[in-house]
Write an enzyme that holds these catalytic residues in place. Structure first.
Site, PDB file in Angstrom:
ATOM      1  CG  MET C 125      24.415  95.734 -43.539  1.00  0.00           C
ATOM      2  SD  MET C 125      23.742  94.321 -44.430  1.00  0.00           S
ATOM      3  CE  MET C 125      22.086  94.315 -43.770  1.00  0.00           C
ATOM      4  CE  LYS C 126      32.515  99.836 -44.058  1.00  0.00           C
ATOM      5  NZ  LYS C 126      32.763 101.289 -44.089  1.00  0.00           N
TER       6      LYS C 126
END
Ligand code: B12
Ligand code: B12
Ligand SMILES: Cc1ncc(COP(=O)(O)O)c(C=O)c1O
Ligand SMILES: Cc1ncc(COP(=O)(O)O)c(C=O)c1O
Lengths: 245, 519, 245, 519
Positions: C125-126
């Site tokens: 995600m990050k």
């Protein structure tokens, strides 16, 4: 014995390189850098870093592994002075005993070179790194003419004081200016028919015995030289000459 | 201990109290369990050694034979076999390596077993005490010759004989500590390989013979340089107690030995790790071995500014686990690291704040400070400067164990020349700022002081959350290093054994007694 | 155009080197070092520093000048992705429009390699450096299997989820362990007759497109890669394949 | 200005007072004399330029023609020739270059000469004021974009066109100041070469055309990078005032311009140097050019610990000479250097003490801080670390002009990559310790504070000796840099001329007036 560079395993041939290429930074530049390193004879070449220096120049750090080696047994170096180096007092004793007269030494930083720290380290009283300079030797008469001395003047002065040895210091080496200047000095001596009259030594950060001898000097002295080394060299040569006669 | 940061003692005490409460239920779990490697470590302490033709070590052969019986403690059967066969330890080891199955022998007289076992305990205790005394004598003899902080380098050629060359060279150049890095993934092996080894990737197998070879090599240098050289290896992993046992026997001086590293960074089951760390640390405590913990690893995956408090919190936990295993603070090399993004404005100030904070909170621990690794690049010239600032902070904040940064960190395991360059870097900086720490005061309410207060506060808050959640639950939820580890997953769970009512381990009992722990 | 290293003047060919030799420090060592550098093709080689590493090993820093150059015009690099790289939203739009279905990607750090930061940078995600990872792409179903995943398991999983692409990360390169491991993976795929079923990409600090393609991968990604690059590559290949059919 | 060292203001005032008294008799000598290069500089300000077929510059041709008449001021004859020939300045220059002898023309009406001369003065003043205004406008426009301290690099290829490439690259990488080093021994030439040059050893000829080429090149970068880039050259030497004149005309921003460097390090006659420095500094003062002084040179021949006080004493003298020439403190780049033996324990503390001391004693001067040079070796990796600590001290003590240390200092004049490595080093350190200076206090009576007090005290004592002996006598006795310089020896003495009663120099008069000096 063939020796190769050592990274962490015998004969791995590991070498670090860095250089600039006149091309923009980027994948093509990196590939060119890698190919260049390979072309130097590296089997395995890796460009581990690059950055742009400007639009048209880029910097590379690379590591390579090569099979190229050197036969260490055939590597010989002829240093001006061997293992045996006289200390100051010993030197003076030898002069008294074997030559029976004072030795005259003239030194200077020649041409446009103004880096006197090196020749001062050899000649001044104070010396360098706890090694006294030639001026402090009782049996040596030492004249340090300082910086930027023209070759012509140095020779004149050496004749005047009947020098046994002339010491030349050359620190600036850009565009081989030291080679020009050192060569000129020897040619001048020869033109005047004085070459055999003096022991002629050169010294400086980037000067070694090999280079000096190639240029027609009796000896050359590089980084880490002390007065002891030069004194030893001069004294031994003078004794040799005396015995030879 | 100097106090430059004016940290609140009340908050520090609070954190310690929380750590105690967090660790307490885990301890309850630990005392009720043993593991295959705890049993093998016990066997090793008793003298079990060697390997069969396939390289399976004798301690593994024994434990494998005792499936279902481990809840009683493997040592019972090993000593029983000694008595039954009348063999020496060496003789029995040879027999086992040749296929002799001790699990099938009928159990003899308990008292006789206990007597024989106690003999072995004494032999072990004597050997380790001798090692310890030797170390202490040499340290005394060569007092003042080590650098402060200690200069710690790694060797990692994969070949123990190459390692020896590198280690001796480094020690000759001034290294105080030499760590032999283990081969990639040895921590995932559920056995300790046997004998001298020459093949490893990114490191050399930790074997007892390799320990011995390197110890002898460094002992040579010690006499030559008139300076003690610490030998280090890595325990954490599936064989944590066994490697600790080997280290104690071969006079290693330091051991990487974290209470949670294996769980987080090697996906080892948490029950297994908690049980293993306790026994391994008891051995290290007794042997006078300094443990190094692995908080630095958090910052290789998480951000060093955002997650600074998790490092501190973990130090409190590691400290607590260590105390529970009888380790005194002076053997606690609590870890932290210089892993800040070099582009951060005032990054140096934040680093100083964190390093000084650790120093003041754990005044007696020889803190282990790790160099920049994550933000090292192929630009070795820049790397030299990053390492120089790291060296500066370490000396300036009086760290204890200083892992040398390598300019080639992002490229390869250290070349011999890389290590020398690193040593020159550190020695120059250390000497040049020798007394700086005592010269400098920090502005009250400045960036540095505020940062330290903030990190401590965040750590307390974080520990409060953990306390509420429970340590195991917190690890399941990814509170540490942003890694989630379910409690019934991970490697080595099948090696966990609930102690039976008959569980017998006189080595453990001896250590508990010697270390003044409650049983 | 032939390009040569640049110190401060075009074509001066200046390069910095450093290496260890398995010989004692001293004049002979320095001369061996100098000869070694000359043997690499440097006309002018100077050893500017040496120090002992131990009794039998010594370290050298040298500068050399060479005439060796590379014809820059012939240097070509084939990167996996060209100039055009989709951003996250653009990538998703293209998938919806041109493929009309979700793209399935499976990634892992294989063999004994536990360096997940790289594959996480691509998949989580990050993301990394303000570039979101594949998990955040609406039109991509991303599975990150993490560290030390055996090749066999990875293939099994990829089959199970009907992956379009498999991503492999390899960071440890000592003793070419990555090459062994990457080769094994491809051989395994081929043995199972699955090679054509997946787009297979490799990545890692020391991995480039060139190496990966040589080892039988579709593409390789090195330092500085973002999810955007891999996504672009996968999407464009899938579109190509769809059109080709 | 922050005060960390608690230096005694009384001792500082005392040193200033001593400097004033030391310089005063030298000033008396100066005002009574002119030199060939002062006259040539005046001619250049009036517009004299060009060279004959042998490369002899027009100003030299003129001055050579005026042997015996110089005591009246060369400008009289030049302006007379303008009037007599009716030529423009350019026309006259051309004629002179072709052999026209102006010394032989009969002198015309004094008032007419004075009127014409004043026109030329105005033209010069306008041009220089325009340059100054341009610089100030650009600095305002790009405020906050320069580094603090300013990052100063040198280029030294010998070829102005290569220099341009290197300078532009460096400026693009973040250099704030680019200095074009002069070719070896240009300082010993008693003329300034003419035109663009491509041949120099260890540096490039300082010529007006080279100034122009480099200025234009940097102006390009300024717009591109939106950051002002200062251009620097070297005045000190036999043509100090002429180079200052050229710099003023071509908008250089800094100028190496010491009151004693030529005497000590180039064996230039002291009378000559004292007279020359005054006129050159007046020009620099008027042009808004920052001067850099050469105290760093002391430490290349003498020991940085033993002789620290001579640096400080020389700064006081240079300051005094500068004030006498109308230079405000903000244009005084007083020099010092990081030249301590790197093996000294606590060397860093001593460096901090000296740098901080200079900072507090000269709060308004943009101190010029020189990097390690003498103790740099061929070990470029070690060199990187020495430079890193230098960068640290410089930022930490808020220096003004930061000369970048090169890792290859002991090897060659900087390669393009060396400069980039140095810039990366400095930018990283500066940013990483951005606000450290404001965070830190020094322990009272610590090593740092004591050292600063000691150096100040020694400097006062040293100045007292000089005051007793007299400056010229002191230089004869080798009090500075351990070099003895007899007053009637050294290069350029024959170019010294006592001003006659008719001495005329409206440029000098204009400057005296503008700078508010007493005539
Ligand atoms: C100090 C110094 C100066 C001082 C010199 C002061 C003085 N009175 O000597 C000043 C500031 C004046 C100066 C000026 C310049 N310098 Co300078 N300087 C240096 C520096 C920092 C140190 C040199 C030194 O003192 N070394 C210490 C002594 C003890 O070592 P040494 O000279 O090698 O001497 C030893 C041996 O070589 C040997 N030895 C030397 N001579 C002899 C002779 C004999 C007979 C024997 C037996 C032995 C011997 O014995 C000595 C003791 O062991 C070097 C950089 C460096 N770190 O090396 C640059 C350096 C030498 N300078 C350099 C340059 C370019 C200049 C300038 C030309 C720059 C300019 N354009 O303005 C000027 C002009 C000087 C000129 N006309 O010659 C370059 C030379 C580049 C090159 N390879 O050509 C260097 C390398 C710096 C650089 N990287 O650019 N410099
Ligand atoms: C962090 C780290 C660790 C951490 C890893 C934590 C984790 N969860 O990942 C820990 C502490 C566990 C660790 C352990 C070890 N490490 Co380590 N480690 C590093 C370190 C410092 C940083 C790596 C990193 O995170 N880089 C940042 C990421 C973002 O960059 P990246 O991986 O290159 O990824 C980018 C690209 O390559 C690409 N990419 C990567 N993978 C993929 C895949 C695909 C498909 C795509 C498209 C792109 C892609 O995209 C990413 C983003 O741009 C490096 C040194 C360094 N500075 O590089 C050493 C380093 C990689 N480690 C090394 C070693 C030897 C080890 C150990 C073997 C040491 C030991 N014996 O114990 C162990 C064992 C690990 C194992 N079994 O694999 C060596 C490898 C030497 C070599 N060349 O072989 C290095 C270089 C250090 C050194 N100089 O010795 N390490
Ligand atoms: C506490 C701890 N143990 C062990 C290791 C190394 O273990 P492995 O062999 O698993 O890489 C590390 C490495 O960083 C560590 O920090
Ligand atoms: C004040 C000053 N002027 C001039 C120079 C350079 O002059 P030269 O050309 O004589 O080497 C220096 C060099 O260090 C200096 O410090």
């Amino acid at each position: 014995m063939i020796v190769r560079p050592y990274g962490d395993t015998l004969d791995d041939g590991a070498v670090q390189l860095s250089f600039t290429l006149p091309v923009p930074d980027g994948p093509r530049g990196r590939e060119a850098a890698r190919l260049f390193v390979e072309k130097l004879g590296f089997k395995h070449a890796e460009v581990v870093h690059s950055h742009a220096l400007s639009e048209g120049f880029s910097f590379y750090v690379a590591y390579g592994k090569t099979e190229i080696g050197i036969d260490f047994d055939t590597v010989h170096v002829e240093e001006a002075v061997g293992e045996k180096v006289y200390g100051m007092y010993e030197a003076c004793d030898v002069i008294k005993e074997k030559l029976g007269r004072k030795v005259v030494v003239v030194g200077a930083c020649t041409g446009f070179d103004a880096h006197t720290v090196g020749i001062d380290a050899i000649m001044n009283m104070k010396g360098y790194n706890h090694h006294y300079g030639l001026e402090r030797y009782h049996e040596i008469e030492a004249y340090n003419l300082g910086a930027q001395v023209p070759n012509e003047k140095l020779i004149e002065f050496a004749e005047k004081v009947k020098a046994d040895a002339i010491l030349i210091s050359q620190i600036v080496t850009q565009k081989d200016v030291h080679i020009q200047n050192m060569t000129e000095f020897i040619e001048l001596l020869q033109a005047k028919g004085l070459r055999e009259k003096f022991i002629v030594c050169a010294g400086g950060t980037r000067i070694g015995n090999k280079l000096a001898v190639e240029l027609g000097y009796d000896a050359g002295f590089g980084k880490g030289t002390y007065a002891d080394h030069v004194a030893t060299y001069i004294i031994d040569r003078l004794i040799e000459r005396k015995t030879a006669r | 201990m100097e106090n430059k940061l004016a940290l609140s003692q009340e908050r520090i005490d609070r954190a310690r109290e929380l750590a105690k409460r967090i660790v307490s239920p885990v301890q309850d779990f630990i005392v009720e369990h043993t593991t295959v490697t705890v049993e093998r470590a016990t066997l090793r302490l008793a003298g079990a050694d060697g390997a069969d033709v396939d390289g399976v070590p004798v301690p593994n052969l024994v434990v494998d034979q005792l499936k279902g019986k481990l809840e009683n403690g493997a040592i019972t059967y090993y000593v029983n076999a000694l008595l039954k066969t009348g063999e020496t330890v060496e003789g029995l080891n040879r027999k086992i390596a040749e296929g002799f199955r001790i699990g099938e022998l009928p159990l003899g007289d308990k008292a006789a077993i206990d007597r024989k076992a106690k003999e072995l305990v004494l032999a072990f205790a004597e050997r380790v005490k001798r090692n310890r005394a030797h170390r202490e004598a040499k340290l005394e003899q060569f007092k003042g010759r080590n650098c402060s902080p200690l200069l710690y380098v790694i060797v990692a050629t994969g070949n123990i004989y190459e390692d020896v060359k590198q280690a001796q060279a480094a020690a000759g150049q001034g290294a105080d500590v030499v760590a032999v890095i283990r081969t990639t993934a040895q921590s995932l092996l559920d056995y300790v390989p046997y004998g001298a080894t020459t093949e490893g990737f990114g490191g050399t197998y930790a074997t007892q013979e390799n320990f011995r070879i390197m110890r002898a090599a460094l002992d040579e240098v010690i006499e030559k340089e008139q300076r003690y050289v610490y030998l280090t290896n890595y325990a954490s992993g599936l064989c944590m107690p066994e490697i600790a046992a080997m280290g104690a026997l071969e006079r290693l001086d330091m051991m990487l030995n974290d209470s949670m590293y294996g769980i987080l960074f090697r996906d080892i089951n948490m029950y297994r790790t908690f049980v293993d760390q306790k026994f391994s640390r008891m051995i290290n405590a007794f042997a006078g071995v300094i443990i190094n913990t692995g908080e630095d690893n958090y910052l290789t995956t998480s951000d060093a500014v955002e997650k600074a408090h998790t490092v501190l919190a973990s130090q409190f936990l590691n400290e607590r686990f260590a105390l529970e295993a009888g380790l005194p603070p002076k053997q606690m090399g609590l870890g932290h690291a210089f892993e800040m993004n070099p582009t951060i404005e005032n990054g140096f100030l934040l680093e100083v704040a964190q390093a000084q904070m650790a120093r003041e909170i754990f005044p007696d621990a020889p803190l282990k400070y790790m160099p920049p690794t994550k933000f090292m690049t192929g630009d070795i010239f820049k790397g030299q400067v990053q390492d120089a600032l790291f060296n500066f902070v370490s000396k300036f904040t009086n760290q204890g164990i200083h892992l040398l940064g390598m300019l080639t960190e992002a490229i390869h395991t250290p070349f011999m020349m890389d290590r020398s360059i690193a040593l020159e870097n550190a020695k120059y900086v250390f000497n040049n700022i020798q007394d700086l720490s005592g010269e400098i005061e920090f502005k009250k309410d400045g960036i540095i002081v505020k940062r330290a207060h903030q990190v401590l506060e965040e750590a307390v808050t974080f520990l409060e959350t953990i306390e509420r959640t429970g340590l195991m639950e917190a690890m399941e939820q990814g509170e540490f290093a942003e890694i989630k580890r379910p409690r019934d997953m991970g490697k080595g769970l099948d090696g966990l054994v609930k102690k039976g009512p008959e569980y017998y381990n006189p080595f453990e009992a001896y250590l508990i007694n010697e270390l003044g722990l409650k049983a």
